[in-house]
Every structure is written in structure tokens, then in C-alpha cells.
Design a protein around this motif. Structure first.
Motif, PDB file in Angstrom:
ATOM      1  N   ASN A 174     -83.121 -69.382  14.876  1.00  0.00           N
ATOM      2  CA  ASN A 174     -84.367 -68.848  15.422  1.00  0.00           C
ATOM      3  C   ASN A 174     -85.595 -69.613  14.916  1.00  0.00           C
ATOM      4  OD1 ASN A 174     -83.585 -66.084  16.857  1.00  0.00           O
ATOM      5  ND2 ASN A 174     -82.396 -66.194  14.959  1.00  0.00           N
ATOM      6  N   ASP A 177     -88.606 -69.212  16.939  1.00  0.00           N
ATOM      7  CA  ASP A 177     -89.239 -67.888  17.001  1.00  0.00           C
ATOM      8  C   ASP A 177     -89.616 -67.465  15.588  1.00  0.00           C
ATOM      9  OD1 ASP A 177     -90.124 -65.366  17.480  1.00  0.00           O
ATOM     10  OD2 ASP A 177     -88.293 -64.658  18.471  1.00  0.00           O
ATOM     11  N   SER A 179     -91.205 -65.101  14.397  1.00  0.00           N
ATOM     12  CA  SER A 179     -91.170 -63.665  14.110  1.00  0.00           C
ATOM     13  C   SER A 179     -89.828 -63.220  13.552  1.00  0.00           C
ATOM     14  CB  SER A 179     -91.499 -62.871  15.375  1.00  0.00           C
ATOM     15  OG  SER A 179     -90.501 -63.081  16.376  1.00  0.00           O
ATOM     16  N   LYS A 180     -88.774 -64.002  13.782  1.00  0.00           N
ATOM     17  CA  LYS A 180     -87.435 -63.629  13.320  1.00  0.00           C
ATOM     18  C   LYS A 180     -87.018 -64.339  12.026  1.00  0.00           C
ATOM     19  CE  LYS A 180     -85.673 -62.577  17.954  1.00  0.00           C
ATOM     20  NZ  LYS A 180     -84.605 -62.854  18.944  1.00  0.00           N
TER      21      LYS A 180
END
Length: 249
Positions: A174, A177, A179-180
Motif C-alpha cells: 500500500n 496509499d 492512509s494505510k
């Protein structure tokens, strides 16, 4: 009545308090140490590994033995010495058959069996051989049960590393991303903490304490055998007391 082992409780409180206190002093949050995913990986993986290596009876016996951490089996050599001297005096006055009245008062099956053999007139060496066989069997079974916790202490850190690798894999998957990323990194580090912490703060200390209790029980049984053999040989109660005094530290 069993005495509550307060030092075990204080030990757990101090150990966990030191870890949590250190986290707080460094400006961290306690909630950052609470990761359900990491907990599932470490505890679930450790329990599964221990179950795989153990038979059902040994695994369950190890779990039941955990109560000894707070409610240890009685270890009172002074009381046992007092009882043996009473039996010696009764035998001196009324013969070995006078001990038959003492059998029913004993709750411990090992003591009942030994007294019954003595009353039945078993040869001292035959009685020693039979009771030592019981001791060896008891010790072997008890140690196998204690090794359930020792095995958990061996597996937990490795499972923690496995959880850390899984967390890092999640992070790598991830990277696009952000946020993860935090969750994956948290699982990675907290899983290692759970693995190493559980092994060194709980599982291995529990295993070692159980071994101490097992050794104490074996000492009591050996003391009993020596006392009853002395009674069977017709030794004077004072000599019996002097012979067994070495068991009392």
C-alpha cells in the motif's frame, strides 16, 4: 487451604507497569500498544504451535497447572515432619497396624498409598521401589505439562517476527496509499513487542515457576519415603527426626 502467591501478582503488575510507564514517559500513547491484529497473530499462532507439538492431555494439563502461579500446591516440610514423627511414635507404641487409623485422614493419594503399604507390611526396599516409581512418573508428567509454557515462550518471539513481516508486507502493498501505511507499520512493531514481551514477561517465567513447584512436591514425596522406610525399619522417633531434618532448609 491454598495460600495466594502475591509475589506472582506483583511481578506481573511491575513488569507490565514498567512497559506501559516507559511508553508514557516517552510521550507515547497506551492505545498505540493495543493492536488486535497483532494480538491475534502472536497469541493465536503461539497457541496453535504449542497444540501441534503437544498431546491433548499434556496441553490441558499445562493449562490447568497455570493456577499454581497464584495458588501453588502446599509445600510445608515442617508439617510433614511433624506427621511422620507422630506416625513413628504411634508405630513404636502399637506396631505398624496402629497407623491404619491415620490412612483415612490423608487426602493425598500418594501418602495414603505409602501408609497402606507400610501397614500391610511391605518390605522396605520393595516399598521404596514402588513409591519412587510413582515419584518418577509424577515428575515426568508434571514437567511435560510445564513445558507447554516453556514451548510457548520459545514460539512467541518467532511468531511476533512473523507478524512484523506480515505488517511490512501490508505496508509494501500500500505504498501508493499513505492512509494505510500507519496501520501496517503499527502491526509490524507491536507484533514484535507482543511476541518478545509475552515470552519473557509471562510464558518463560510461568514455566520456571512451575518447575520450582514441581521440584518442591518431589522433595516432599522423597522426604515421606525416607520417613516411612525409617519407621518400617523400627528406628527411634528421635533418629527419624534427625534424619529428616536435612529436608528442612
Amino acid at each position: 487451604m491454598q495460600n495466594f502467591d502475591k509475589i506472582s501478582l506483583f511481578g506481573i503488575i511491575i513488569a507490565l507497569g514498567a512497559i506501559i510507564g516507559g511508553q508514557v514517559l516517552e510521550g507515547g500513547h497506551i492505545s498505540s500498544l493495543l493492536q488486535l491484529t497483532a494480538f491475534m497473530i502472536v497469541i493465536g499462532g503461539t497457541v496453535g504451535a504449542v497444540m501441534l507439538q503437544s498431546s491433548p492431555s499434556v496441553f490441558m494439563s499445562g493449562l490447568r497447572m497455570a493456577k499454581w502461579i497464584f495458588l501453588p500446591p502446599s509445600y510445608n516440610p515442617q508439617l510433614l515432619l511433624k506427621m511422620i514423627i507422630e506416625w513413628s511414635q504411634a508405630s513404636r507404641k502399637g506396631g505398624l497396624l496402629a497407623l491404619e487409623a491415620h490412612i483415612s485422614a490423608q487426602k493425598d493419594p500418594f501418602i495414603r498409598k505409602a501408609l497402606q503399604m507400610l501397614v500391610d507390611g511391605a518390605e522396605p526396599e520393595a516399598m521404596r521401589h514402588a513409591m519412587e516409581l510413582d515419584i518418577n512418573t509424577y515428575e515426568e508428567r508434571a514437567r511435560r505439562s510445564a513445558k507447554v509454557w516453556e514451548a510457548a515462550g520459545g514460539y512467541a518471539p518467532t511468531i511476533g517476527i512473523l507478524g512484523a513481516v506480515m505488517g511490512l508486507i501490508h505496508v509494501m502493498e500500500n505504498l501508493s496509499d499513505p492512509s494505510k501505511l500507519g496501520a501496517g507499520i503499527a502491526v509490524a512493531f507491536v507484533a514484535t513487542i507482543y511476541g518478545v514481551g509475552c515470552a519473557n514477561l509471562l510464558f518463560l517465567p510461568i514455566a520456571n515457576k512451575l518447575k520450582v513447584h514441581i521440584e518442591n512436591q518431589v522433595i516432599l514425596k522423597e522426604m515421606l519415603i525416607d520417613g516411612l522406610i525409617a519407621i518400617a525399619n523400627g528406628e527411634n522417633p528421635r533418629l527419624v527426626e534427625n534424619k529428616l531434618a536435612g529436608y528442612i532448609g
